[in-house]
Write a protein that holds these residues in place. Structure first.
Motif, PDB file in Angstrom:
ATOM      1  N   UNK A 199       0.822  -1.214   0.000  1.00  0.00           N
ATOM      2  CA  UNK A 199       0.000   0.000   0.000  1.00  0.00           C
ATOM      3  C   UNK A 199       0.851   1.257   0.000  1.00  0.00           C
ATOM      4  N   UNK A 200       0.320   2.297  -0.657  1.00  0.00           N
ATOM      5  CA  UNK A 200       0.901   3.628  -0.593  1.00  0.00           C
ATOM      6  C   UNK A 200      -0.218   4.654  -0.449  1.00  0.00           C
ATOM      7  N   UNK A 201       0.065   5.718   0.269  1.00  0.00           N
ATOM      8  CA  UNK A 201      -0.859   6.850   0.309  1.00  0.00           C
ATOM      9  C   UNK A 201      -0.858   7.485  -1.075  1.00  0.00           C
ATOM     10  N   UNK A 202      -2.030   7.762  -1.602  1.00  0.00           N
ATOM     11  CA  UNK A 202      -2.143   8.300  -2.955  1.00  0.00           C
ATOM     12  C   UNK A 202      -2.100   9.830  -2.911  1.00  0.00           C
ATOM     13  N   UNK A 203      -1.127  10.402  -3.600  1.00  0.00           N
ATOM     14  CA  UNK A 203      -0.995  11.858  -3.662  1.00  0.00           C
ATOM     15  C   UNK A 203      -1.881  12.369  -4.794  1.00  0.00           C
ATOM     16  N   UNK A 204      -2.801  13.255  -4.471  1.00  0.00           N
ATOM     17  CA  UNK A 204      -3.844  13.619  -5.429  1.00  0.00           C
ATOM     18  C   UNK A 204      -3.474  14.762  -6.371  1.00  0.00           C
ATOM     19  N   UNK A 205      -2.362  15.449  -6.119  1.00  0.00           N
ATOM     20  CA  UNK A 205      -1.987  16.571  -6.982  1.00  0.00           C
ATOM     21  C   UNK A 205      -0.560  16.419  -7.509  1.00  0.00           C
ATOM     22  N   UNK A 206      -0.109  15.198  -7.639  1.00  0.00           N
ATOM     23  CA  UNK A 206       1.278  14.954  -8.022  1.00  0.00           C
ATOM     24  C   UNK A 206       1.419  14.693  -9.514  1.00  0.00           C
ATOM     25  N   UNK A 207       2.603  14.952 -10.013  1.00  0.00           N
ATOM     26  CA  UNK A 207       2.980  14.538 -11.363  1.00  0.00           C
ATOM     27  C   UNK A 207       3.872  13.309 -11.274  1.00  0.00           C
ATOM     28  N   UNK A 208       3.822  12.495 -12.326  1.00  0.00           N
ATOM     29  CA  UNK A 208       4.639  11.284 -12.402  1.00  0.00           C
ATOM     30  C   UNK A 208       5.853  11.608 -13.269  1.00  0.00           C
ATOM     31  N   UNK A 265      23.648   1.598  -5.020  1.00  0.00           N
ATOM     32  CA  UNK A 265      23.449   0.853  -3.772  1.00  0.00           C
ATOM     33  C   UNK A 265      23.251  -0.638  -4.022  1.00  0.00           C
ATOM     34  N   UNK A 266      22.647  -0.992  -5.148  1.00  0.00           N
ATOM     35  CA  UNK A 266      22.362  -2.403  -5.426  1.00  0.00           C
ATOM     36  C   UNK A 266      23.273  -2.982  -6.512  1.00  0.00           C
ATOM     37  N   UNK A 267      24.331  -2.262  -6.880  1.00  0.00           N
ATOM     38  CA  UNK A 267      25.249  -2.746  -7.905  1.00  0.00           C
ATOM     39  C   UNK A 267      24.582  -2.895  -9.263  1.00  0.00           C
ATOM     40  N   UNK A 268      23.749  -1.941  -9.598  1.00  0.00           N
ATOM     41  CA  UNK A 268      22.943  -2.035 -10.821  1.00  0.00           C
ATOM     42  C   UNK A 268      23.822  -1.946 -12.061  1.00  0.00           C
ATOM     43  N   UNK A 269      23.446  -2.758 -13.084  1.00  0.00           N
ATOM     44  CA  UNK A 269      24.127  -2.727 -14.389  1.00  0.00           C
ATOM     45  C   UNK A 269      23.071  -2.698 -15.483  1.00  0.00           C
ATOM     46  N   UNK A 270      23.236  -1.769 -16.423  1.00  0.00           N
ATOM     47  CA  UNK A 270      22.310  -1.683 -17.546  1.00  0.00           C
ATOM     48  C   UNK A 270      21.377  -0.495 -17.428  1.00  0.00           C
ATOM     49  N   UNK A 271      20.262  -0.552 -18.181  1.00  0.00           N
ATOM     50  CA  UNK A 271      19.281   0.528 -18.190  1.00  0.00           C
ATOM     51  C   UNK A 271      18.223   0.287 -17.110  1.00  0.00           C
ATOM     52  N   UNK A 272      17.835   1.350 -16.436  1.00  0.00           N
ATOM     53  CA  UNK A 272      16.771   1.267 -15.443  1.00  0.00           C
ATOM     54  C   UNK A 272      16.062   2.600 -15.348  1.00  0.00           C
ATOM     55  N   UNK A 273      14.891   2.580 -14.778  1.00  0.00           N
ATOM     56  CA  UNK A 273      14.114   3.814 -14.634  1.00  0.00           C
ATOM     57  C   UNK A 273      13.633   3.954 -13.199  1.00  0.00           C
ATOM     58  N   UNK A 274      13.922   5.088 -12.614  1.00  0.00           N
ATOM     59  CA  UNK A 274      13.492   5.374 -11.252  1.00  0.00           C
ATOM     60  C   UNK A 274      12.319   6.355 -11.340  1.00  0.00           C
ATOM     61  N   UNK A 275      11.187   5.964 -10.794  1.00  0.00           N
ATOM     62  CA  UNK A 275       9.975   6.755 -10.894  1.00  0.00           C
ATOM     63  C   UNK A 275       9.723   7.527  -9.593  1.00  0.00           C
ATOM     64  N   UNK A 276       9.311   8.787  -9.769  1.00  0.00           N
ATOM     65  CA  UNK A 276       9.018   9.652  -8.635  1.00  0.00           C
ATOM     66  C   UNK A 276       7.642  10.293  -8.803  1.00  0.00           C
ATOM     67  N   UNK A 277       7.037  10.662  -7.674  1.00  0.00           N
ATOM     68  CA  UNK A 277       5.899  11.563  -7.669  1.00  0.00           C
ATOM     69  C   UNK A 277       6.407  12.936  -7.267  1.00  0.00           C
TER      70      UNK A 277
END
Length: 587
Positions: A199-208, A265-277
């Motif tokens: 579960x996450x609290x839903x932010x009602x005026x946020x952009x993705x 932090x996790x030793x990531x390799x390659x392409x990834x996408x971090x999503x924010x509100x």
């Protein structure tokens, strides 16, 4: 460098990966289900291997079959695309165990960051802001109710193992908790083989807003700009753009640096996408997608890079060719073109034959397609036909070019989301950057995207939907962009269109005889009523799964439910009679 790569996917992304393989001089190997034997991704590859009959679980999600195909073909590496097995750590481990290379991050990184619950723990460790949420997975609707009581509504229940809107439900009040939890669990299990939700609290005026990150095996990690993906419907993106408009340089830098900290932090390799509100100058970590994104072309166009080719080079052990955190040049906007009926804003999956597909050409335009004229959009997979992307030296030019491209995009045989994309991109709120993740569903009226009234015809006990084109449409094919707007104006008259739509809806409501039919081909996964039960107009009677999404079927009128002619697990054709609700006589 590899000499042969197997592409463990289908549709648009498989075609896209094959194109980059060809540019690098690498032979590509497609895999396909029996139903997909004639599909474009099979024709686009140098060779193709049949994975057999059955649902996706028996072919595209069958790890042993795919590994066997790769070994038999002589491929040295496997590209997972997006969806299917792209974020499955068992797949990454099995590939490595077979002596092959997975073009993506390690199983550890996928497990940690691909699992939304574990990813939140990493964000806390590296001091990336989080929206309120549960500390771990939840197991019951009662936990939803407790969270809502503590943090308030609305709340989002989300699948831990995947994305794309599947396994996700918004809950606005306690009475919705059980239905939403059960639906999210079912949908997540069907789509990802893992029903874990949190579960996450839903932010009602946020952009993705999301940040593209890239890292190699030599210790280099960078962020490659950002994208705005706020224009969503049922948590599925429709329009994406890069860079995200209207953000301060300080905010972009803070998000980019946070994304890189997570990757390191996790030793990531390659392409990834971090999503924010994003709300004002504040941002909150949402999740990380440990794969290439559907919307990666907008990043490619403003940064002048081939992200798929970069994935391949990094997986082969090369250093990143992207040096430093790139600055965008110009703007790019993408419209997803799905086989969906957007009338009345319903966005119903609409599989069927693509009789004609002519993509527009012109300066700054690009069309990444999974289909050509004569192909068929199958009901077993997602509805994405292709993506129309427009680039310009500035956002206004990109908007103008995209609207021109949508005007000239010709698709006949199936209805598409192209008309909806035109309405979105033409809207003053979009053009002036006045939107949030709720904007599309709460504000935009899709009256102009309703190309025709419909006549329902019964033939031999089966109901069929027959489109009848209205006098404000033009063009030669149902679903083509040209049939959706007024002939005397590129965007039509919104006020008149809204009036026409309301009149048409009111007419249909008045004429409704209470018949309830399957709106599309799919499988009944839930029946909420029984014969003789009283229902109110709008009550959900059935839930039908189509193209990996659950679609509620409401009561068209208030009254009493008649005989139910379908069962749970039954596959139905579009228009199949489910029941009839008989209106009660007035006292």
């Amino acid at each position: 460098m590899f000499t042969k790569i197997l592409i463990a996917n289908r549709g648009e992304i498989a075609v896209r990966v094959a194109r980059s393989c060809r540019a690098l001089g690498i032979e590509s190997v497609a895999v396909y289900s029996a139903a997909d034997a004639g599909s474009l991704h099979v024709r686009a590859a140098d060779t193709a291997i049949d994975l057999g009959e059955g649902p996706a679980s028996e072919n595209y999600l069958n790890i042993p079959k795919i590994i066997e195909a790769a070994l038999a073909s002589g491929a040295q590496a496997i590209h997972p695309g997006y969806g299917f097995l792209s974020e499955n750590p068992d797949f990454a481990e099995a590939i490595a165990a077979a002596g092959l290379t997975f073009i993506g991050p390690s199983a550890h990184a996928i497990t940690t960051m691909g699992g939304k619950v574990a990813a939140r723990d990493v964000a806390i460790r590296v001091q990336v802001p989080l929206a309120p949420g549960t500390e771990g997975a939840i197991a019951s609707a009662e936990e939803v109710e407790a969270f809502g009581a503590e943090h308030g509504y609305p709340v989002l229940v989300k699948a831990s193992a995947g994305g794309g809107g599947r396994g996700m439900r918004r809950i606005d009040s306690e009475p919705q908790a059980k239905e939403a939890f059960d639906a999210a669990d079912r949908e997540a299990t069907a789509a990802f083989g893992n029903g874990e939700v949190y579960l996450e609290r839903y932010l009602t005026h946020a952009r993705h807003v999301e940040v593209q990150v890239f890292a190699d095996t030599h210790g280099n990690a960078v962020y490659v700009g950002d994208r705005d993906c706020s224009v969503q419907r049922r948590h599925q993106k429709l329009v994406e753009e890069s860079p995200a408009p209207g953000l301060s340089d300080a905010l972009r830098q803070a998000m980019g640096e946070s994304a890189v900290r997570l990757a390191r932090e996790v030793g990531y390799v390659g392409a990834g996408t971090v999503e924010f509100l994003v709300e004002d100058e504040k941002f909150y970590f949402l999740e990380m997608n440990t794969r290439i994104q559907v919307e990666h072309p907008v990043t490619e166009m403003v940064h002048g890079v081939d992200l798929i080719a970069e994935q391949i080079r990094v997986a082969a052990g090369e250093k990143l060719s992207i040096l430093g955190n790139l600055k965008p040049k110009g703007a790019a906007i993408e419209a997803r073109i799905n086989a969906e009926d957007v009338a009345e804003g319903r966005f119903l999956p609409a599989p069927g034959p693509v009789n004609v597909l002519n993509a527009p050409e012109g300066e700054g335009l690009r069309f990444d397609a999974g289909y050509e004229s004569g192909d068929t959009v199958l009901p077993f997979y997602d509805s994405l036909i292709g993506k129309l992307i427009a680039y310009g030296p500035d956002r206004a030019t990109a908007i103008k070019r995209l609207l021109d491209g949508l005007d000239r995009l010709q698709i006949e045989g199936v209805p598409t989301t192209a008309p909806a994309a035109k309405i979105i991109i033409s809207h003053p709120d979009f053009q002036e950057v006045r939107f949030s993740t709720l904007w599309l569903e709460e504000t935009v009226d899709f009256a102009e995207a309703e190309p025709e009234d419909r006549a329902n015809v019964e033939v031999g006990g089966r109901f069929y939907i027959i489109p009848t084109f209205s006098d404000y449409g033009s063009g030669s094919g149902y679903g083509s962009a040209a049939t959706t707007v007024a002939a005397d104006s590129p965007a039509g008259d919104p006020a008149a269109a809204v009036g026409r739509t309301r009149q048409a809806r009111a007419k249909r409501e008045v004429l409704s005889d209470g018949t309830v039919k399957a709106p599309m081909q799919g499988t009944i996964v839930k029946i909420n009523v029984e014969p003789g039960q009283k229902v109110a107009k709008g009550d959900v009677l059935f839930v039908l799964e189509a193209m990996k999404m659950e679609n509620p079927i409401p009561a068209p009128v208030a009254g009493v439910v008649g005989d139910i002619t379908a069962g749970i697990g039954e596959s139905l054709a579009a228009g199949t009679l489910l029941t009839k609700v008989t209106a009660e006589a007035a006292a």
